[in-house]
Design an enzyme around this catalytic site. Sequence first.
Site, PDB file in Angstrom:
ATOM      1  CE  LYS A 153      -4.495   0.713   0.190  1.00  0.00           C
ATOM      2  NZ  LYS A 153      -5.606   0.057  -0.197  1.00  0.00           N
ATOM      3  N   GLY A 183     -24.786   3.413   3.833  1.00  0.00           N
ATOM      4  CA  GLY A 183     -23.969   4.052   2.872  1.00  0.00           C
ATOM      5  C   GLY A 183     -24.559   3.916   1.727  1.00  0.00           C
ATOM      6  CB  VAL A 184     -26.654   5.017  -0.631  1.00  0.00           C
ATOM      7  CG1 VAL A 184     -27.416   4.346  -2.015  1.00  0.00           C
ATOM      8  CG2 VAL A 184     -27.428   4.544   0.448  1.00  0.00           C
ATOM      9  N   GLY A 185     -23.130   4.851  -1.468  1.00  0.00           N
ATOM     10  CA  GLY A 185     -21.957   5.383  -2.640  1.00  0.00           C
ATOM     11  C   GLY A 185     -21.909   4.550  -3.698  1.00  0.00           C
ATOM     12  CG  ASN A 186     -19.086   5.673  -6.692  1.00  0.00           C
ATOM     13  OD1 ASN A 186     -19.952   6.411  -7.138  1.00  0.00           O
ATOM     14  ND2 ASN A 186     -17.920   6.416  -6.683  1.00  0.00           N
ATOM     15  CB  VAL A 187     -19.419  -0.118  -3.469  1.00  0.00           C
ATOM     16  CG1 VAL A 187     -19.534  -1.610  -3.342  1.00  0.00           C
ATOM     17  CG2 VAL A 187     -17.888   0.109  -4.017  1.00  0.00           C
ATOM     18  CB  ALA A 188     -23.734   1.135  -1.271  1.00  0.00           C
ATOM     19  CE1 TYR A 189     -28.297   3.999  -8.204  1.00  0.00           C
ATOM     20  CE2 TYR A 189     -26.546   3.059  -9.615  1.00  0.00           C
ATOM     21  CZ  TYR A 189     -27.880   3.564  -9.421  1.00  0.00           C
ATOM     22  OH  TYR A 189     -28.736   3.614 -10.561  1.00  0.00           O
TER      23      TYR A 189
END
Length: 367
Positions: free
Chosen positions: A80, A180-186
């Site tokens: 990382k 959470g409803v961000g990019n992944v969760a959407y």
Amino acid sequence: MELFKYMETYDYEQVLFCQDKESGLKAIIAIHDTTLGPALGGTRMWMYNSEEEALEDALRLARGMTYKNAAAGLNLGGGKTVIIGDPRKDKNEAMFRAFGRFIQGLNGRYITAEDVGTTVADMDIIYQETDYVTGISPEFGSSGNPSPATAYGVYRGMKAAAKEAFGSDSLEGKVVAVQGVGNVAYHLCRHLHEEGAKLIVTDINKEVVARAVEEFGAKAVDPNDIYGVECDIFAPCALGGIINDQTIPQLKAKVIAGSADNQLKEPRHGDIIHEMGIVYAPDYVINAGGVINVADELYGYNRERAMKKIEQIYDNIEKVFAIAKRDNIPTYVAADRMAEERIETMRKARSPFLQNGHHILSRRRAR
């Protein structure tokens, strides 16, 4: 921090401090383990409070990538990078070009990708200086935005967890609380809605909540209320550390399965939910779809091949449950054990990322 003592305790191989005065680059590259192959892990840009905090984050995240890549069945180790700076105002082209040269100097021991605070555009700049970067723009033969791939993997893993908890992997009619409803969760919500699940959603961003309500018929709740809602499955898809002393007593779900990293505040919280009979799909196993997707670029990206590999997250979660039963341990411990067993099996073998004396990426260059 006594750095060498810490590295010895947790088996880190290398830490590189990178600075470029002209561009303002201050970066730390941590390589944890390359037993399975070159270290793959994203570049995070964050305004850390101190250099020690940045170092601790790089080390923690690098070790996490070793386990994630091993558990996903990838021939890749863990690494990382953290760049110290405000991603909103400190970025510049020269910074990422300089960083790319540092990566090139590692000669393939570390391959980077985007992470918090960095973008595909940033990866494209790095690509001008090194081949050892994934997640670049599709016109360069990349996989593009990893969010849909991550979401699909979480969806597959959630089905495996549902089978463990309810006896069937069908999510039709199941109530899923998505934090959470961000990019992944959407994209996860879209999969769940298409299968007939009932959604309860929350997010500090009211716009993304409104979109989920409109498109998926979701019920919206206040962020503080999501833990205690009546549901079958709780899907943490935002912040880490949300399974803790304050939230556990509120949980009514039989399953915890989501895309967020580091969901357990402390390991003991994994023990607590295990004792409560909650089926927990370990975060770094279930959310590995994104890294599986970008890793496929190393072979010349093929979406069909990548998606088949992501589908196997279902099997990986089932393996975790089997180990947990076999050894009578919580699933978070079983996930670590699965990864460690794979690494130990390969430890004495020749590194797979050198094949016939050539780095794995030599195949991509030849195309």
